[in-house]
Design an enzyme around this catalytic site. Structure first.
Site, PDB file in Angstrom:
ATOM      1  N   ASP A 109       0.836  -1.202   0.000  1.00  0.00           N
ATOM      2  CA  ASP A 109       0.000   0.000   0.000  1.00  0.00           C
ATOM      3  C   ASP A 109       0.873   1.255   0.000  1.00  0.00           C
ATOM      4  O   ASP A 109       1.932   1.280  -0.610  1.00  0.00           O
ATOM      5  CB  ASP A 109      -0.921  -0.052   1.224  1.00  0.00           C
ATOM      6  CG  ASP A 109      -2.278   0.581   0.976  1.00  0.00           C
ATOM      7  OD1 ASP A 109      -2.317   1.804   0.775  1.00  0.00           O
ATOM      8  OD2 ASP A 109      -3.296  -0.133   1.000  1.00  0.00           O
ATOM      9  N   HIS A 156      -3.506   5.904   3.554  1.00  0.00           N
ATOM     10  CA  HIS A 156      -4.336   4.741   3.219  1.00  0.00           C
ATOM     11  C   HIS A 156      -3.813   3.437   3.809  1.00  0.00           C
ATOM     12  O   HIS A 156      -4.567   2.639   4.374  1.00  0.00           O
ATOM     13  CB  HIS A 156      -4.408   4.651   1.695  1.00  0.00           C
ATOM     14  CG  HIS A 156      -5.306   3.603   1.142  1.00  0.00           C
ATOM     15  ND1 HIS A 156      -4.867   2.350   0.789  1.00  0.00           N
ATOM     16  CD2 HIS A 156      -6.623   3.624   0.856  1.00  0.00           C
ATOM     17  CE1 HIS A 156      -5.879   1.640   0.308  1.00  0.00           C
ATOM     18  NE2 HIS A 156      -6.958   2.395   0.327  1.00  0.00           N
ATOM     19  N   SER A 176     -11.341  -1.034  -0.578  1.00  0.00           N
ATOM     20  CA  SER A 176     -10.079  -0.984   0.159  1.00  0.00           C
ATOM     21  C   SER A 176     -10.272  -1.316   1.620  1.00  0.00           C
ATOM     22  O   SER A 176      -9.371  -1.832   2.283  1.00  0.00           O
ATOM     23  CB  SER A 176      -9.474   0.426   0.068  1.00  0.00           C
ATOM     24  OG  SER A 176      -8.753   0.602  -1.115  1.00  0.00           O
TER      25      SER A 176
END
Length: 601
Positions: free
Chosen positions: A180, A240, A420
């Protein structure tokens, strides 16, 4: 078996990283022959009263013809004899209402000591089953201050039923690689972070002043207007990877913040996404390295992951290059979980969502419908909570974050929505499963998640896979805890030798007294001793001759023994009849035998 065995540069734009960036707020047969049973390794779950706690009592079920099944004196004598063999002082305590014997092990035994006793009982052909007297506790709410807001873990309607799994496993001993944006320091996650790597080779994308290095810290992925593509607005940093990691393994019961699904697991952050997205080539190297493969110029991975989470994606079907990396990772024993994508479109047009050998995850909202943004279709395997923040922020997924608009600032928590967010729910579940039963293969993990899912309480136009993932049901099904499912068990304890690089052997079990068909979650318990299990192909053969592959051969699986419980959808098969376990050694130099196997209906 002991044999030795052009990347497409596609930049995934911020707009196209649809799963990563989002809005916030007939073979010859050998006949079975009796021979002395070799004791095989005992899984942790069969020697513990609770995760990490050795059992102090065992529940022993004898076959109906055994004297110990009816006579307390015989059961007491048997306990003493088993204890003497194992070097422990065992006492028959009482007879249970089910007819099983409760055997006291005394105090201060290690898990290894308990496993030795369990092995003695398992080697006795008069014993139908032996399981630990497991310690049950009230399913208390964790004391994390924000836990009440994590509807995705516990709510009856569309939560993933996570608390019911925690009395079996917490993820201990499993590393999850989060491929990520990297990791920004957070006190509610830091204790569960282990070393990772920064795989971003382009310094501009990396936004940290250099290329690849051993520091996966997230410097922020903010962009100015038009920086990535003409017409793009400015974006603040997403943090994220940290949000995803918190869902998987935030520190739990620490009196602060949120709870992680596999809070006993560790997270290895691998940085592949930065300004404007990330390249396929970097992602491929991260997949390879995370799963224990070799990447030129990168030190060997000391924290090989058994689960990979990729909450990222872009347009276009899975490339050959990406698929090859995923196949290699799975062959090394690593389960790969990916987001289906956030374009309200068929996931077959997105990568890695459309890749084979992955668990592709769609997102569900708080009412159990497919989230309005979630991709769908036949390539989707399962759904999990992904939330919706478009009307009510609290209907999103709460996790660890940072308040910095660009560079890191103060740690905080916030709600995000997206596939996600759905994918790490399933990655966390895979870590729980691997912790409960380390022998599980990626294919078995995927199969069990699907088989033990429940129907979505809402709607899903286009297809959301097998349904909504159910953590408690899935972990309990794979935990290898013997008679705990409450089903009827049929067992074969006749040992059968497996010829080295020879014909398949079969071991039969005759099932009788059942009505109708076998269940959709038939449990197949296998105990095989072998010095190189990658040579073995294992199938379940139904009474009508239909076969169900339990394990395939793998040249990269050099470990010993196959001790596992497989879940098979046998709902089209008549239950009564002769079932067979078929095993074939497909390569030379290693030997083994089937010690026992069982079917639990």
């Amino acid at each position: 078996m002991r044999t030795s065995t052009s990347l497409r540069r596609k930049l995934i734009s911020v707009a196209a990283v649809s799963a990563a960036l989002f809005t916030a707020a007939t073979t010859s047969v050998a006949v079975a022959q009796d021979s002395p049973t070799q004791e095989a390794a005992v899984p942790a779950a069969q020697a513990e009263a609770a995760p990490g706690t050795p059992a102090e009592r065992l529940i022993v079920g004898y076959k109906s013809g055994a004297a110990e099944a009816k006579s307390n004196k015989a059961a007491e004598a048997d306990a003493a004899a088993k204890g003497e063999e194992a070097g422990e002082d065992l006492d028959f305590e009482r007879r249970l209402g089910s007819g099983a014997a409760l055997v006291d092990l005394g105090e201060n035994l290690s898990r290894t000591d308990v496993a030795d006793v369990v092995a003695e009982y398992r080697a006795d052909p008069q014993v139908a089953y032996v399981v630990p007297d497991r310690l049950n506790k009230p399913l208390a709410t964790p004391n994390d201050t924000e836990y009440s807001k994590q509807w995705d873990l516990f709510e009856t309607t569309a939560g993933m039923n996570v608390p019911g799994a925690w009395d079996v496993a917490t993820g201990s001993g499993v590393t999850v690689a989060v491929i990520d944006t990297g990791y920004v320091t957070h006190s509610d996650l830091g204790a569960n972070i282990v070393a990772g790597y920064d795989f971003i080779s382009d310094a501009t994308v990396g936004n940290d002043g250099n290329g690849r290095d051993s520091n996966p810290a997230d410097p922020g992925d903010w962009t100015a207007a038009n920086e990535c593509a003409s017409g793009d607005p400015a974006y603040g940093s997403s943090w994220h990877g940290t949000h995803v990691a918190g869902t998987i393994a935030a520190v739990t019961d620490n009196g602060k913040g949120v709870a992680g699904i596999a809070y006993g697991a560790k997270v290895s952050p691998l940085r592949v996404l930065g300004k404007c997205g990330g390249y396929d080539s970097d992602i491929i190297d991260a997949i390879t390295w995370a799963s224990g493969g070799t990447v030129s110029g990168v030190p060997a991975n000391a924290n090989v992951a058994k689960v990979i989470n990729m909450s990222l994606g872009g347009g276009g079907a899975c490339s050959t290059a990406t698929q090859s990396a995923i196949n290699a990772a799975v062959n090394r024993g690593t389960t790969v979980v990916v987001a289906a994508g956030n374009s309200n479109a068929n996931a077959s047009g997105y990568s890695p969502a459309s890749c084979a050998n992955v668990i592709s995850v769609a997102a569900a909202d708080r009412q159990g419908n497919r989230s309005y943004y979630s991709n769908y279709g036949t390539v989707v395997d399962i759904a999990a909570p992904g939330g919706e923040t478009n009307s009510v922020a609290a209907n999103g997924i709460l996790s660890t974050l940072n308040s910095g608009a660009q560079s890191p600032s103060a740690e905080n928590y916030d709600y995000y929505q997206g596939t996600s967010m759905a994918a790490p729910h399933v990655a966390g579940l895979a870590a729980l499963m691997k912790s409960a039963n380390p022998a599980l293969t990626p294919a078995q993990i995927e199969s069990a998640i699907k088989t033990n899912s429940r129907a979505l309480p809402g709607t899903c136009s286009g297809g959301c896979g097998a349904g909504l993932a159910d953590a408690a049901k899935t972990v309990q099904a794979v935990s290898g805890s013997g008679g705990s499912t409450g089903g009827t068990t049929f067992t074969s304890t006749s040992a059968v030798s497996i010829p080295d690089n020879g014909s398949a052997i079969e071991s039969p079990i005759t099932v009788s007294g059942r009505s109708g068909n076998a269940p959709s979650a038939l449990q197949v318990g296998v105990d095989i001793t072998h010095t190189y299990r990658g040579d073995l192909v294992v199938d379940l053969v139904a009474p009508d001759g239909s076969t169900y592959r339990l394990k395939s051969a793998s040249s990269s699986d050099s470990a010993d023994n196959v001790i596992a419980t497989y879940t098979v959808n046998a709902s089209t098969e008549t239950a009564n009849g002769t079932w067979k376990l078929r095993v074939q050694d497909t390569a030379a130099q290693d030997t083994g035998r089937v010690n026992s196997w069982k079917l639990t209906f």
